[in-house]
Design an enzyme around this catalytic site. Structure first.
Site, short mmCIF file in Angstrom:
data_model
loop_
_atom_site.label_atom_id
_atom_site.label_comp_id
_atom_site.label_asym_id
_atom_site.label_seq_id
_atom_site.Cartn_x
_atom_site.Cartn_y
_atom_site.Cartn_z
N ASN A 130 12.68 1.93 9.22
CA ASN A 130 12.67 0.71 8.40
C ASN A 130 11.91 -0.44 9.05
O ASN A 130 11.44 -1.33 8.35
CB ASN A 130 14.13 0.30 8.13
CG ASN A 130 14.25 -1.11 7.63
OD1 ASN A 130 13.98 -1.38 6.45
ND2 ASN A 130 14.64 -2.05 8.50
N TYR A 178 -1.28 -3.99 5.72
CA TYR A 178 0.10 -3.62 5.38
C TYR A 178 0.11 -2.49 4.35
O TYR A 178 0.84 -1.50 4.51
CB TYR A 178 0.82 -4.86 4.83
CG TYR A 178 2.26 -4.68 4.44
CD1 TYR A 178 3.28 -4.76 5.39
CD2 TYR A 178 2.63 -4.46 3.11
CE1 TYR A 178 4.62 -4.61 5.03
CE2 TYR A 178 3.96 -4.31 2.74
CZ TYR A 178 4.95 -4.39 3.70
OH TYR A 178 6.27 -4.24 3.34
N LYS A 230 1.59 1.25 4.85
CA LYS A 230 2.68 1.72 3.98
C LYS A 230 2.25 2.95 3.17
O LYS A 230 3.08 3.82 2.88
CB LYS A 230 3.15 0.59 3.06
CG LYS A 230 3.87 -0.54 3.78
CD LYS A 230 5.05 -0.04 4.59
CE LYS A 230 6.11 -1.10 4.85
NZ LYS A 230 7.20 -0.61 5.71
P1 NAP Z 1 12.73 -8.52 7.87
O1 NAP Z 1 13.96 -9.18 7.36
O2 NAP Z 1 11.57 -9.35 8.31
O3 NAP Z 1 13.15 -7.50 9.03
C1 NAP Z 1 12.19 -6.77 9.72
C2 NAP Z 1 12.92 -5.96 10.77
O4 NAP Z 1 11.98 -5.14 11.45
C3 NAP Z 1 13.62 -6.83 11.79
O5 NAP Z 1 14.91 -6.31 11.98
C4 NAP Z 1 12.77 -6.64 13.05
O6 NAP Z 1 13.52 -6.67 14.24
C5 NAP Z 1 12.24 -5.25 12.84
N1 NAP Z 1 11.02 -5.00 13.62
C6 NAP Z 1 9.79 -5.54 13.46
N2 NAP Z 1 8.93 -5.02 14.36
C7 NAP Z 1 9.65 -4.13 15.10
C8 NAP Z 1 9.32 -3.28 16.17
N3 NAP Z 1 8.08 -3.21 16.68
N4 NAP Z 1 10.30 -2.48 16.71
C9 NAP Z 1 11.56 -2.52 16.21
N5 NAP Z 1 11.93 -3.33 15.18
C10 NAP Z 1 10.98 -4.11 14.64
O7 NAP Z 1 12.12 -7.55 6.77
P2 NAP Z 1 12.78 -6.68 5.61
O8 NAP Z 1 12.38 -7.31 4.34
O9 NAP Z 1 14.19 -6.39 5.89
O10 NAP Z 1 11.88 -5.37 5.79
C11 NAP Z 1 12.40 -4.11 6.17
C12 NAP Z 1 11.38 -3.05 5.76
O11 NAP Z 1 11.21 -3.10 4.35
C13 NAP Z 1 10.00 -3.27 6.37
O12 NAP Z 1 9.42 -2.04 6.72
C14 NAP Z 1 9.22 -3.90 5.22
O13 NAP Z 1 7.84 -3.67 5.33
C15 NAP Z 1 9.84 -3.18 4.04
N6 NAP Z 1 9.68 -3.89 2.76
C16 NAP Z 1 10.18 -5.15 2.57
C17 NAP Z 1 9.97 -5.77 1.34
C18 NAP Z 1 10.48 -7.16 1.04
O14 NAP Z 1 10.11 -7.70 -0.02
N7 NAP Z 1 11.28 -7.77 1.85
C19 NAP Z 1 9.26 -5.12 0.34
C20 NAP Z 1 8.77 -3.84 0.58
C21 NAP Z 1 8.99 -3.24 1.80
P3 NAP Z 1 13.79 -7.98 15.17
O15 NAP Z 1 14.31 -9.05 14.25
O16 NAP Z 1 14.78 -7.50 16.15
O17 NAP Z 1 12.47 -8.34 15.79
#
Ligand code: NAP
Length: 240
Positions: A83, A148, A152
């Site tokens: 994730n 991105y 993905k």
């Molecule tokens: P978020 O709230 O910004 O959380 C991102 C998470 O990824 C954080 O827990 C962060 O950890 C972790 N992370 C980033 N780089 C890392 C690394 N190198 N190693 C380990 N952990 C890492 O984002 P989210 O919205 O929950 O996103 C979760 C996933 O869903 C992502 O893959 C994102 O691309 C995908 N996604 C999100 C959306 C959206 O609209 N939000 C839409 C489509 C897909 P730390 O805080 O500990 O740094």
């Protein structure tokens, strides 16, 4: 009791998934990179059944150490949720070599390192679940999010190919592709931008981390035992 390892699980979708898997009775490994306090606080909610582990998923040595810690605490990892992710909005022509590499390293290489490390145990026990978290932009491409979207889309390819390779070993590999989910990743968007995105969405709202977590728990569960190599959109109907 099954063990799930969720990367990037201190915040957002990963944290909601940690909560849902814990509620469903799993032992949970909560990976984080920077959010140590949040990860430890989350793990403290299920004493003896949850573990916070720091690792940059883009670094294979740190991924190795994370799995070793998980195995020491709970035995092998049965369910892996890839994730962890980062986002960036910028013109394609402004993307530097370093930014391009980091985007692919975190999303795609991170999943590669984690899947490669998780699989021997899953294959040995002839049962495993791998879940990747892609994005609707990986399905259709997003303007000003080319790196991105490429990362993905790569995750979707990894999911489909790995599902074929590991099916005979009893391991399913599926992908969840969220739409616009209200997490920190959306913090650069104004309230007006978010309202406009909600209006564009057939179901009339942004998604919540819990709605994505529900799909992840479903795909790991018995009800999804004949599903592999699939991409499940959790996007309110934005991409069909
Ligand atoms: P978020 O709230 O910004 O959380 C991102 C998470 O990824 C954080 O827990 C962060 O950890 C972790 N992370 C980033 N780089 C890392 C690394 N190198 N190693 C380990 N952990 C890492 O984002 P989210 O919205 O929950 O996103 C979760 C996933 O869903 C992502 O893959 C994102 O691309 C995908 N996604 C999100 C959306 C959206 O609209 N939000 C839409 C489509 C897909 P730390 O805080 O500990 O740094």
């Amino acid at each position: 009791m099954k063990t799930v390892l969720i990367t990037g699980a201190a915040r957002g979708i990963g944290a909601a998934a940690a909560e849902k898997f814990a509620e469903a009775g799993y032992q949970v490994v909560i990976n984080y990179l920077h959010s140590a306090e949040k990860a430890e606080a989350l793990a403290a909610r299920w004493p003896g059944r949850a573990l916070a582990v720091q690792a940059d998923v883009a670094d294979p040595a740190q991924v190795e150490a994370m799995f070793a810690a998980a195995e020491q605490a709970f035995g092998g990892v049965d369910v892996l949720v890839c994730n962890a992710g980062i986002a960036a909005q910028q013109l394609f022509t402004d993307v530097t070599d370093e930014e391009w590499r980091r985007m692919l390293d975190v999303h795609l290489s991170g999943a590669f390192y984690c899947c490669r490390r998780a699989l021997p145990h899953m294959i040995h026990q002839k049962w495993g679940r791998i879940l990747t978290v892609s994005s609707m932009w990986g399905q259709v491409g997003g303007s000003c999010e080319v790196a991105y979207s490429a990362a993905k889309a790569g995750l979707i390819g990894l999911t489909k190919a790995l599902a074929k390779e590991e099916g005979p070993s009893g391991v399913t590999v599926n992908c969840v592709a969220p739409g616009v989910i209200d997490t920190d990743m959306m913090s650069s968007f104004s309230a007006e931008d978010k309202a406009a995105l909600a209006e564009e969405t057939p179901l009339g709202a942004l998604g919540t981390p819990k709605q994505v977590a529900d799909a992840l728990v479903f795909l790991a569960g018995d009800g999804a035992s004949y599903i592999t190599g699939q991409v499940l959109g959790v996007n309110g109907g934005l991409v069909t």
